[in-house]
Design a protein around this motif. Sequence first.
Motif, PDB file in Angstrom:
ATOM      1  N   THR A   8       0.824  -1.199   0.000  1.00 22.47           N
ATOM      2  CA  THR A   8       0.000   0.000   0.000  1.00 22.47           C
ATOM      3  C   THR A   8       0.858   1.250   0.000  1.00 22.47           C
ATOM      4  O   THR A   8       0.595   2.216  -0.742  1.00 22.47           O
ATOM      5  CB  THR A   8      -0.934   0.003   1.228  1.00 22.47           C
ATOM      6  OG1 THR A   8      -1.758  -1.167   1.199  1.00 22.47           O
ATOM      7  CG2 THR A   8      -1.807   1.245   1.230  1.00 22.47           C
ATOM      8  N   TRP A  30       2.301   1.844  -3.465  1.00 23.82           N
ATOM      9  CA  TRP A  30       1.334   2.426  -4.396  1.00 23.82           C
ATOM     10  C   TRP A  30       1.087   3.896  -4.071  1.00 23.82           C
ATOM     11  O   TRP A  30       0.981   4.735  -4.984  1.00 23.82           O
ATOM     12  CB  TRP A  30       0.027   1.641  -4.354  1.00 23.82           C
ATOM     13  CG  TRP A  30       0.016   0.467  -5.281  1.00 23.82           C
ATOM     14  CD1 TRP A  30       0.219  -0.835  -4.964  1.00 23.82           C
ATOM     15  CD2 TRP A  30      -0.205   0.514  -6.696  1.00 23.82           C
ATOM     16  NE1 TRP A  30       0.138  -1.624  -6.093  1.00 23.82           N
ATOM     17  CE2 TRP A  30      -0.130  -0.818  -7.168  1.00 23.82           C
ATOM     18  CE3 TRP A  30      -0.462   1.539  -7.600  1.00 23.82           C
ATOM     19  CZ2 TRP A  30      -0.288  -1.136  -8.505  1.00 23.82           C
ATOM     20  CZ3 TRP A  30      -0.639   1.218  -8.940  1.00 23.82           C
ATOM     21  CH2 TRP A  30      -0.551  -0.101  -9.387  1.00 23.82           C
ATOM     22  N   ILE A  56      -7.237   5.328  -2.406  1.00 16.94           N
ATOM     23  CA  ILE A  56      -6.455   4.402  -1.592  1.00 16.94           C
ATOM     24  C   ILE A  56      -6.260   4.953  -0.186  1.00 16.94           C
ATOM     25  O   ILE A  56      -6.358   4.227   0.815  1.00 16.94           O
ATOM     26  CB  ILE A  56      -5.100   4.112  -2.261  1.00 16.94           C
ATOM     27  CG1 ILE A  56      -5.300   3.315  -3.554  1.00 16.94           C
ATOM     28  CG2 ILE A  56      -4.178   3.340  -1.317  1.00 16.94           C
ATOM     29  CD1 ILE A  56      -4.024   3.085  -4.338  1.00 16.94           C
ATOM     30  N   LEU A 104      -5.998  -0.116  -0.255  1.00 17.31           N
ATOM     31  CA  LEU A 104      -5.590  -0.686  -1.534  1.00 17.31           C
ATOM     32  C   LEU A 104      -6.408  -1.928  -1.859  1.00 17.31           C
ATOM     33  O   LEU A 104      -6.800  -2.136  -3.016  1.00 17.31           O
ATOM     34  CB  LEU A 104      -4.093  -1.037  -1.492  1.00 17.31           C
ATOM     35  CG  LEU A 104      -3.523  -1.686  -2.759  1.00 17.31           C
ATOM     36  CD1 LEU A 104      -3.669  -0.768  -3.960  1.00 17.31           C
ATOM     37  CD2 LEU A 104      -2.060  -2.068  -2.552  1.00 17.31           C
ATOM     38  N   ASN A 105      -6.693  -2.753  -0.856  1.00 18.00           N
ATOM     39  CA  ASN A 105      -7.489  -3.956  -1.106  1.00 18.00           C
ATOM     40  C   ASN A 105      -8.889  -3.603  -1.591  1.00 18.00           C
ATOM     41  O   ASN A 105      -9.445  -4.284  -2.469  1.00 18.00           O
ATOM     42  CB  ASN A 105      -7.579  -4.805   0.163  1.00 18.00           C
ATOM     43  CG  ASN A 105      -6.259  -5.453   0.523  1.00 18.00           C
ATOM     44  OD1 ASN A 105      -5.432  -5.717  -0.346  1.00 18.00           O
ATOM     45  ND2 ASN A 105      -6.046  -5.714   1.798  1.00 18.00           N
ATOM     46  N   VAL A 143      -9.727  -0.950  -3.334  1.00 17.02           N
ATOM     47  CA  VAL A 143      -9.614  -0.501  -4.722  1.00 17.02           C
ATOM     48  C   VAL A 143      -9.412  -1.692  -5.659  1.00 17.02           C
ATOM     49  O   VAL A 143      -9.999  -1.754  -6.752  1.00 17.02           O
ATOM     50  CB  VAL A 143      -8.462   0.512  -4.860  1.00 17.02           C
ATOM     51  CG1 VAL A 143      -8.246   0.891  -6.323  1.00 17.02           C
ATOM     52  CG2 VAL A 143      -8.755   1.763  -4.032  1.00 17.02           C
ATOM     53  N   LEU A 144      -8.588  -2.666  -5.244  1.00 18.46           N
ATOM     54  CA  LEU A 144      -8.365  -3.843  -6.081  1.00 18.46           C
ATOM     55  C   LEU A 144      -9.640  -4.682  -6.207  1.00 18.46           C
ATOM     56  O   LEU A 144      -9.951  -5.205  -7.290  1.00 18.46           O
ATOM     57  CB  LEU A 144      -7.234  -4.694  -5.489  1.00 18.46           C
ATOM     58  CG  LEU A 144      -5.843  -4.049  -5.505  1.00 18.46           C
ATOM     59  CD1 LEU A 144      -4.824  -4.970  -4.832  1.00 18.46           C
ATOM     60  CD2 LEU A 144      -5.408  -3.722  -6.931  1.00 18.46           C
ATOM     61  N   MET A 145     -10.386  -4.812  -5.113  1.00 20.44           N
ATOM     62  CA  MET A 145     -11.658  -5.533  -5.179  1.00 20.44           C
ATOM     63  C   MET A 145     -12.648  -4.805  -6.078  1.00 20.44           C
ATOM     64  O   MET A 145     -13.415  -5.436  -6.819  1.00 20.44           O
ATOM     65  CB  MET A 145     -12.241  -5.692  -3.772  1.00 20.44           C
ATOM     66  CG  MET A 145     -11.486  -6.678  -2.887  1.00 20.44           C
ATOM     67  SD  MET A 145     -12.164  -6.767  -1.214  1.00 20.44           S
ATOM     68  CE  MET A 145     -13.840  -7.317  -1.568  1.00 20.44           C
ATOM     69  N   TRP A 163     -11.851  -2.981  -8.655  1.00 20.63           N
ATOM     70  CA  TRP A 163     -11.404  -3.243 -10.024  1.00 20.63           C
ATOM     71  C   TRP A 163     -11.877  -4.619 -10.492  1.00 20.63           C
ATOM     72  O   TRP A 163     -12.286  -4.796 -11.634  1.00 20.63           O
ATOM     73  CB  TRP A 163      -9.883  -3.148 -10.096  1.00 20.63           C
ATOM     74  CG  TRP A 163      -9.323  -3.522 -11.438  1.00 20.63           C
ATOM     75  CD1 TRP A 163      -8.747  -4.703 -11.788  1.00 20.63           C
ATOM     76  CD2 TRP A 163      -9.296  -2.705 -12.603  1.00 20.63           C
ATOM     77  NE1 TRP A 163      -8.359  -4.673 -13.098  1.00 20.63           N
ATOM     78  CE2 TRP A 163      -8.683  -3.470 -13.623  1.00 20.63           C
ATOM     79  CE3 TRP A 163      -9.725  -1.410 -12.887  1.00 20.63           C
ATOM     80  CZ2 TRP A 163      -8.497  -2.954 -14.914  1.00 20.63           C
ATOM     81  CZ3 TRP A 163      -9.542  -0.908 -14.168  1.00 20.63           C
ATOM     82  CH2 TRP A 163      -8.934  -1.682 -15.162  1.00 20.63           C
ATOM     83  N   GLN A 164     -11.841  -5.612  -9.604  1.00 19.25           N
ATOM     84  CA  GLN A 164     -12.298  -6.953  -9.951  1.00 19.25           C
ATOM     85  C   GLN A 164     -13.799  -6.961 -10.233  1.00 19.25           C
ATOM     86  O   GLN A 164     -14.261  -7.617 -11.176  1.00 19.25           O
ATOM     87  CB  GLN A 164     -11.965  -7.925  -8.820  1.00 19.25           C
ATOM     88  CG  GLN A 164     -12.329  -9.373  -9.114  1.00 19.25           C
ATOM     89  CD  GLN A 164     -11.572  -9.928 -10.303  1.00 19.25           C
ATOM     90  OE1 GLN A 164     -10.371  -9.702 -10.427  1.00 19.25           O
ATOM     91  NE2 GLN A 164     -12.253 -10.634 -11.179  1.00 19.25           N
TER      92      GLN A 164
END
Length: 272
Positions: free
Chosen positions: A3, A6, A48, A53-54, A56-58, A60-61
Amino acid sequence: MVTQLWIGLLSLSVLVSVSIQLLAPGSGLIAIISGLLLVVGGTLLTAIMSHSLNSVLMLWQLVADFRHPPANMDDDEEGFSRFLQAANYFRRGEIRPAEAVIQQISEPLLRRGTQLVLDGFPRDQVTLTLQRQIAEDRDHLRRPAEMLRAMSGYAPAFGMLGTLLGLVQMLFGLGSGNLASIGAAMGFAMLTTVYGLVLANLVFKPLASKLEQRGRQLITRRVAHLQAVMMLCDRQHAELIREMMNEVNARQDMRQAAHELQLITSPDQNAA
């Protein structure tokens, strides 16, 4: 650690973009790239820092999954057929066959509720347990849409920041009389505003609406499953449970059709 990495990279991209516009004369291509870095990098950086960060990544998924139809719909239908089979066993007092069937139910809330009924838990306790699960699912589904709504506010803010930076560079360039530098600064000022508005109104807000729509559909289905479990607890016939579920699906399809019709007939209101 990831994190922080990033956050560092995105902060660097924003600082580089700002430094280029304030310290370098710039060109059209540089203005386009630096403006994009400022708006996109700043929006992601703020997301973020305000969430994680998690998250944001979730997000995106979830957005990537929009390109594919829901893969678990067939499994849900098969699981509900197993539930109806277990309801028939339970209605006849055949507990062991019913317990064997519910292991094949893929939907967690429906499987959990059926297991609680077969284990002899009181109706009120089963209802309270499933209602808590639905409330947790609703909160979990609401977070990505709320993040997109927040990002739809971050993007125009960074676009306005880019506009102000471009105006500052224009004022610095007036004394030198360099028209190319003044034009690039004006282009940067306008482009960042465009980037922010496009990201907010054509990307983040529509995606948030899509996530909210899917969340409402899922919660409606979970509530219908709760009602089905209550009918199971009352030992009602499986065909009555099937009819109830079909009515719920029909109403949901009608609401979906009405929503799509509204989007088609009133695009100006939806865009606003």
